[in-house]
Design an enzyme around this catalytic site. Structure first.
Site, PDB file in Angstrom:
ATOM      1  N   TYR A 180       0.898  -1.169   0.120  1.00 60.99           N
ATOM      2  CA  TYR A 180      -0.086   0.063   0.087  1.00 60.99           C
ATOM      3  C   TYR A 180       0.862   1.404  -0.071  1.00 60.99           C
ATOM      4  O   TYR A 180       0.573   2.225  -0.591  1.00 60.99           O
ATOM      5  CB  TYR A 180      -0.920  -0.025   1.318  1.00 60.99           C
ATOM      6  CG  TYR A 180      -2.129  -1.048   0.999  1.00 60.99           C
ATOM      7  CD1 TYR A 180      -3.336  -0.646  -0.108  1.00 60.99           C
ATOM      8  CD2 TYR A 180      -2.362  -1.947   1.738  1.00 60.99           C
ATOM      9  CE1 TYR A 180      -4.281  -1.156  -0.148  1.00 60.99           C
ATOM     10  CE2 TYR A 180      -3.444  -2.867   1.564  1.00 60.99           C
ATOM     11  CZ  TYR A 180      -4.345  -2.629   0.572  1.00 60.99           C
ATOM     12  OH  TYR A 180      -5.558  -3.197   0.114  1.00 60.99           O
ATOM     13  N   ASP A 233      -4.580 -33.372   2.427  1.00 62.14           N
ATOM     14  CA  ASP A 233      -5.531 -34.061   1.389  1.00 62.14           C
ATOM     15  C   ASP A 233      -4.802 -34.789   0.531  1.00 62.14           C
ATOM     16  O   ASP A 233      -3.744 -34.577   0.060  1.00 62.14           O
ATOM     17  CB  ASP A 233      -6.199 -32.666   0.734  1.00 62.14           C
ATOM     18  CG  ASP A 233      -7.513 -32.228   1.396  1.00 62.14           C
ATOM     19  OD1 ASP A 233      -7.907 -32.608   2.423  1.00 62.14           O
ATOM     20  OD2 ASP A 233      -7.912 -31.120   1.363  1.00 62.14           O
TER      21      ASP A 233
END
Length: 382
Positions: free
Chosen positions: A123, A269
């Site tokens: 930013y 997974d």
């Protein structure tokens, strides 16, 4: 200061050092000053020129794997192949300028004795230099360019890690001159891992655990924490909520060095992304460039594995998506995968299926803890 400047001068000519130093702020400031002086020297010479910035190439073709001959840990490192950022080439000119912009910002941060996250830096840069920065990815890549140019870690540049990670279980954390934090009493939310690597490095760690378990998913981590699995199986549980951030990897690396006798086991997974997450913890990542080796740990694959599919109902298996196949192709093209990992990946592609840890809930919500205990026994970790 003069001695540090001489050290800084010497490192620019030594292009064989393919790692990033952890150095104090004054040394980083000196290296930035040397880079600027060298740049100005070429501009004011009898034959003015703008030198290209020589950077270590952060790509798999330049990646190698240390096979851990002197240690059980293998890790990714980069060899001496170079890429450049050039102001004279249209497609690289903005990238060239970004390097100097980020160096300028890091110089200001260190001079003010501050630290910022990558997001804060993004930013600041889009406000100060909107013509050169339009995305977080551009900032992240440029930070790594600066790391390779100055040969110092991101943390040395004053850039903190943004952390998503959590830890729970049989672990006591003590900051210097502060109260001890018992990670086993934090409930299902666990203890948030700080993004301040300096703080993580100073933590005093104590445990009576016998295993460290890396959990891919936040929801599974919460379930195991809520069930106090670490009291049934003396463990430390840690998660990065998906792909690992630097702070979580740093803490895991610290745990591995502080408690080298504890096996580190990964519960992910059964899909290409799960294997990619495991490999990032295990070997590091090319994207981390010269810092990759600092976060590697000897992580073993607990599950899900191909031989666990008999525990999962057929209807719970999910077809592989194009993104899965893309990750599988990328993993297969690297030289980091050991043979049994390649076999697992090939089986995923062959079946066209993926299995998620949550599929084990078909045996009851408390089954995952039992699954972990069973896998530990089968793997002879006890």
């Amino acid at each position: 200061m003069e001695e540090s400047r001489e050290t800084s001068m010497s490192f620019f000519s030594d292009q064989k050092l393919c790692y990033a130093d952890i150095i104090p702020p004054f040394e980083v400031l000196a290296r930035i000053e040397v880079a600027v002086l060298n740049f100005l020297r070429t501009l004011t010479s009898p034959a003015p020129a703008i030198s290209d910035l020589p950077l270590i190439a952060r790509k798999w073709s330049n990646g190698r794997v240390n096979q851990g001959m002197l240690t059980s840990v293998s890790w990714i490192f980069l060899s001496g192949s170079f890429c450049t950022r050039s102001l004279m080439q249209a497609n690289a000119a903005k990238a060239f300028i970004r390097v100097w912009k980020v160096m300028e910002m890091c110089y200001k941060i260190l001079a003010q004795e501050k630290r910022v996250t990558q997001r804060e830096l993004f930013y600041k840069l889009i406000c100060d230099s909107p013509d050169y920065f339009s995305s977080q990815l551009e900032v992240n890549r440029t930070i790594q360019d600066v790391v390779t140019l100055l040969r110092c870690s991101r943390y040395s540049l004053g850039i903190m890690a943004s952390s998503r990670g959590l830890v729970t279980g049989r672990l006591l954390l003590e900051e210097p001159n502060k109260e001890v934090v018992d990670c086993s009493v934090g409930g299902s939310s666990g203890y948030a891992i700080s993004g301040d690597l300096n703080l993580l490095d100073k933590l005093i760690l104590k445990t009576d655990a016998r295993y460290i378990i890396v959990v891919e998913k936040h929801a599974i981590f919460q379930r195991l924490s809520e069930d106090c699995v670490f009291n049934q199986i003396p463990t430390i549980l840690i998660t990065a909520k998906g792909y690992p951030d630097i702070a979580t990897r740093f803490l895991l690396h610290r745990l591995s060095r502080t408690f080298p006798e504890l096996p580190i086991l990964a519960l992910v997974d059964w899909n290409p992304a799960g294997l990619a997450i495991l490999c990032t913890f295990k070997f590091g990542s090319i994207g981390m460039g010269l810092e990759a080796y600092r976060y590697a740990c000897n992580v073993k694959w607990l599950g899900l594995r191909g031989n666990d599919l008999n525990l999962i109902p057929e209807e719970s298996l999910i077809p592989l998506k194009p993104k899965d196949l893309q990750i599988a192709k990328s993993l297969m093209s690297t030289n980091v995968l050991q043979e049994n990992y390649r076999e697992e990946l090939a089986l995923m592609v062959q079946t066209g299926k993926r299995a998620e840890i949550e599929a084990l809930y078909s045996h009851g919500y408390e089954y995952i803890g039992k699954f972990i205990a069973k896998k530990i026994v089968q793997a002879n970790y006890i």
